[in-house]
Scaffold this active site. Structure first.
Site, PDB file in Angstrom:
ATOM      1  N   THR B 165      15.015  -9.486  -3.132  1.00  0.00           N
ATOM      2  CA  THR B 165      14.986 -10.965  -3.858  1.00  0.00           C
ATOM      3  C   THR B 165      16.270 -11.710  -3.244  1.00  0.00           C
ATOM      4  O   THR B 165      16.198 -12.460  -2.248  1.00  0.00           O
ATOM      5  CB  THR B 165      15.036 -10.752  -5.400  1.00  0.00           C
ATOM      6  OG1 THR B 165      16.380  -9.668  -5.462  1.00  0.00           O
ATOM      7  CG2 THR B 165      13.982 -10.152  -6.149  1.00  0.00           C
ATOM      8  N   LYS B 191      15.852  -2.120  -2.804  1.00  0.00           N
ATOM      9  CA  LYS B 191      16.246  -3.411  -2.830  1.00  0.00           C
ATOM     10  C   LYS B 191      17.285  -3.526  -3.861  1.00  0.00           C
ATOM     11  O   LYS B 191      17.156  -2.849  -4.777  1.00  0.00           O
ATOM     12  CB  LYS B 191      15.138  -4.629  -2.987  1.00  0.00           C
ATOM     13  CG  LYS B 191      14.310  -4.468  -4.353  1.00  0.00           C
ATOM     14  CD  LYS B 191      15.073  -5.088  -5.525  1.00  0.00           C
ATOM     15  CE  LYS B 191      15.360  -6.469  -5.087  1.00  0.00           C
ATOM     16  NZ  LYS B 191      15.851  -7.202  -6.642  1.00  0.00           N
ATOM     17  N   THR B 202      19.694   0.285 -10.760  1.00  0.00           N
ATOM     18  CA  THR B 202      20.177  -0.920 -10.852  1.00  0.00           C
ATOM     19  C   THR B 202      19.325  -1.572  -9.491  1.00  0.00           C
ATOM     20  O   THR B 202      19.873  -2.617  -8.902  1.00  0.00           O
ATOM     21  CB  THR B 202      21.404  -1.102 -10.578  1.00  0.00           C
ATOM     22  OG1 THR B 202      22.010   0.019  -9.711  1.00  0.00           O
ATOM     23  CG2 THR B 202      22.321  -0.864 -11.984  1.00  0.00           C
ATOM     24  N   GLU B 289      26.221  -9.145  -3.907  1.00  0.00           N
ATOM     25  CA  GLU B 289      26.091 -10.695  -3.611  1.00  0.00           C
ATOM     26  C   GLU B 289      27.568 -11.262  -3.152  1.00  0.00           C
ATOM     27  O   GLU B 289      28.325 -11.200  -4.124  1.00  0.00           O
ATOM     28  CB  GLU B 289      25.631 -11.333  -5.157  1.00  0.00           C
ATOM     29  CG  GLU B 289      24.183 -11.130  -5.079  1.00  0.00           C
ATOM     30  CD  GLU B 289      23.507 -11.539  -6.469  1.00  0.00           C
ATOM     31  OE1 GLU B 289      22.130 -11.498  -6.597  1.00  0.00           O
ATOM     32  OE2 GLU B 289      24.223 -11.558  -7.477  1.00  0.00           O
ATOM     33  N   ASN B 412      24.935 -17.194  -7.872  1.00  0.00           N
ATOM     34  CA  ASN B 412      24.631 -16.733  -9.180  1.00  0.00           C
ATOM     35  C   ASN B 412      24.745 -18.291 -10.012  1.00  0.00           C
ATOM     36  O   ASN B 412      24.275 -17.980 -11.118  1.00  0.00           O
ATOM     37  CB  ASN B 412      25.511 -15.814  -9.740  1.00  0.00           C
ATOM     38  CG  ASN B 412      24.894 -14.414  -9.455  1.00  0.00           C
ATOM     39  OD1 ASN B 412      23.702 -14.152  -9.401  1.00  0.00           O
ATOM     40  ND2 ASN B 412      25.665 -13.507  -8.401  1.00  0.00           N
ATOM     41  N   SER B 417      17.072 -22.215  -9.697  1.00  0.00           N
ATOM     42  CA  SER B 417      16.679 -23.492  -9.128  1.00  0.00           C
ATOM     43  C   SER B 417      16.145 -23.139  -7.407  1.00  0.00           C
ATOM     44  O   SER B 417      16.260 -22.319  -7.174  1.00  0.00           O
ATOM     45  CB  SER B 417      17.492 -24.481  -9.178  1.00  0.00           C
ATOM     46  OG  SER B 417      18.618 -24.203  -8.428  1.00  0.00           O
TER      47      SER B 417
END
Lengths: 417, 417
Positions: B165, B191, B202, B289, B412, B417
């Site tokens: 993702t 992933k 997680t 991230e 994040n 969008s």
């Protein structure tokens, strides 16, 4: 006025409030150059003889020397027949500074006691700023004489400025009510914008009232107001080693003594105190490092208050929730995630999630009334309500937080330099 | 390859590893257009008849329908005499989608069962991506026939890509060891890059081995490896509603059956499995991230392992610690803060804090050997060790995390969008 000329928080009030003078309380602020240059960084507060005192402090197991010292002194009782004093410096927290930390506390509080004729056991101190650097306490001691001769009943606003660290605006609040025989005033100042999460406190707070009230009753009023005020806010889940709230009642109003928190006078006092505490707590969130949104998280319908608190704090501390708010994204899926991770009893199909008046999710799924455009429009507000009903019981808790933005990273990735 | 063309994490390995083929496991990946365009987003995995299965799943109380379905199916036992299958989609988590969530799971797993001649009770599914949007399961069902005819023993690398993702690189790991009568292979893909915090899991993880081992023993080996692998990593303290680890053993190696985890063969297998799990867990942190630093937090000397875990997780999840690391600031004062807030028993004067080989603080204060320039130079490394000794007992715990950067906010604040 903040560190490195940070812009004032967009959530700041338009101006510092007019704080009513509290008879028997005087302030003086000055520049000792502890760390900051070109601004005040020390505040001295004198509290008149016959006052009573109460306090609340961080529960951190690595709390600073001044916190330990304040706690030891208050454990002796909250009476101050010969008066009391508070000395605060910003720029250095005097935390994790070994035995030298207590030496600095003794040096500063001893000098204040001598200059002001107050017993050293009634001189309280706070230090806020960087952890682990020795406090240059000589710089503070060297300005105490000047401060002692400049004490002023109208000095609260200057004091609110002198105690700031990464704060972008000074914080003050007050309440006034009719007591039995005259008016009673409550006035407070606070600092704090990062390292904010409950367990008392997460900031420095000084509150004064001219009520007549015994020390134990004053402490009880403080303790009862904490859960819905300073223990109901979080900026980043991090808890400071230095935080302290000191509350003093001078008894200088014309009113009768408050002898119970359950009669009309006592309830009015407790309400006014809680109002000042809640307002100051909200101001701290409004100055959360990098904050652009003020968020109320209201949890209802939990099995009990403990579960409600778990859910409220899981939402309020979730980086994914807080970044979505920063991005004005009505990402209620992350609320579901936070409920799920909280450890509280929850039933997916009983959950209702509202943003403001908009119902986003209920009965285990997106609401049939859900309208993405409406939800997105709501997220553009600077003040947001996230309401979660678990549909299981009567447990409820409301907490306040802010969003997580680039500003937080900017401020904290290089705080020491 | 990540969402919105995110740059590959600077902590990524140079290339995807060569993964040994596991006899009895085949993969096929394709593009169903669930949400993403121009990339693969569905993976089908066939596991040969006679295999055994084990699993671990998120403990979230709002977990997704596919997680509940997998748990129910595994509760029936880990045997797969007629074979098994796994179907995974990215782009949509099918979480908090009400009764429709289970309907989607039934539709997808039923279609796989029919296409592959495997009992529906042995078809496991995972969905990862946005929460709260209905899963367009027809798109997945429509590609299952093509996938079933394209299964390939060498498809693991493509599968690792299809399940991504916000991941910026595909994740795979393997181990090979000599068993009794031949080689045994363990190969896994994973992933995950956000919403990463323990309580299993997680992320999505699929691990395969050609060992011969009963389902209960396979589950035991998995359970024993979790605390030091997937339950020892955190990116942002947020726990997903969808995370799952499925482990399958095909028994196709030439070795004798493993009948105990305590003999030489069993220990070798447990070690190899844990090695693959730890490597995959580390890869998830390396793709955290916005991460620019890979951080090991090693806590020793706690009263017990529970306290060590509290301290390690308080450090690893602290926004103030993580932003300091992002800023390459050796701000050990924030480590003291995190120890203090953790709730573990701690004595300020017994603490020792090391960054790598540098002792920064001990005996309640900055170390006499502390050298700011050395500490700052150390922080420039991409891989960091933060070691805290509490000096109280034998409790120890090591966890891994990453820093908190502007990249995390970028990703994040506008994920949907």
């Amino acid at each position: 006025m903040g560190k490195a000329g940070l812009p004032v928080s967009p959530l700041a009030p338009a101006s510092f409030p007019d704080l009513p003078v509290i008879g028997g309380v005087e302030f003086a602020s000055g520049a000792a150059g502890v760390k900051y240059q070109g601004r005040t960084d020390v505040t001295l507060i004198r509290i008149a003889p016959g006052s009573t005192l109460a306090g609340a402090f961080t529960k951190s197991s690595t709390r600073a020397a001044c916190v330990l010292d304040n706690q030891a002194k208050l454990a002796e009782g909250g009476e101050a027949p010969e008066g009391a004093a508070i000395i605060v410096n910003s720029g250095n927290a005097n935390a994790f500074t070994g035995a030298r930390g207590q030496e600095s506390v003794d040096a500063v509080t001893g000098a204040v006691a001598e200059a002001m004729g107050v017993p050293a056991g009634r001189v309280f101190s706070s230090s806020t700023g960087v952890i682990g650097e020795p406090l240059p306490h000589d710089r503070i001691v060297s300005v105490i004489g000047d401060l002692a001769s400049a004490l002023d009943q109208n000095g609260a606003a200057d004091a609110a400025r002198a105690i700031m660290t990464t704060d972008t605006f000074p914080k003050g609040a007050s309440a006034t009510f009719d007591g039995n025989g005259g008016q009673i005033r409550v006035t407070g100042i606070a600092k704090g914008s990062g390292m904010i999460a409950p367990d008392m406190a997460t900031m420095l707070v000084y509150i004064f009232t001219d009520a007549k009230i015994s020390a134990p009753l004053l402490q009880q009023a403080l303790d009862e107001a904490l859960p819905s005020t300073f223990n109901a806010i979080t900026v980043d889940s991090d808890t400071s080693t230095s935080d302290a709230l000191i509350l003093a009642a001078t008894g200088r109003s014309d009113t009768a003594e408050i002898t119970s928190l359950n009669d009309a006078d006592g309830r009015a006092f407790a309400l006014a105190l809680a109002e000042v505490m809640r307002e100051l707590a909200h101001l701290v969130v409004r100055d959360g490092e990098g904050a652009t949104k003020f968020v109320e998280v209201r949890v209802t319908g939990a099995m009990d208050e403990g579960d409600a608190t778990k859910v409220a704090m899981a939402i309020a501390n979730s980086p994914l929730v807080k970044t979505a708010i920063a991005g004005e994204d009505a990402n209620w899926g992350r609320i579901v995630m936070a409920v799920g991770k909280s450890g509280a009893v929850a039933d997916r199909d009983m959950l209702t999630i509202r943003f403001g008046h908009l119902v986003l999710a209920q009965h285990g799924w997106r609401s049939p009334d859900y309208d993405e455009a409406q939800a997105s429009a709501y997220m553009k507000n600077a003040e947001l309500l996230i309401a979660v009903d678990l549909g299981l019981g009567q447990g409820a808790r409301t907490v306040w937080t802010c969003d997580l933005t680039h500003g937080y990273i900017d401020i904290n990735a290089d705080y020491r330099s």
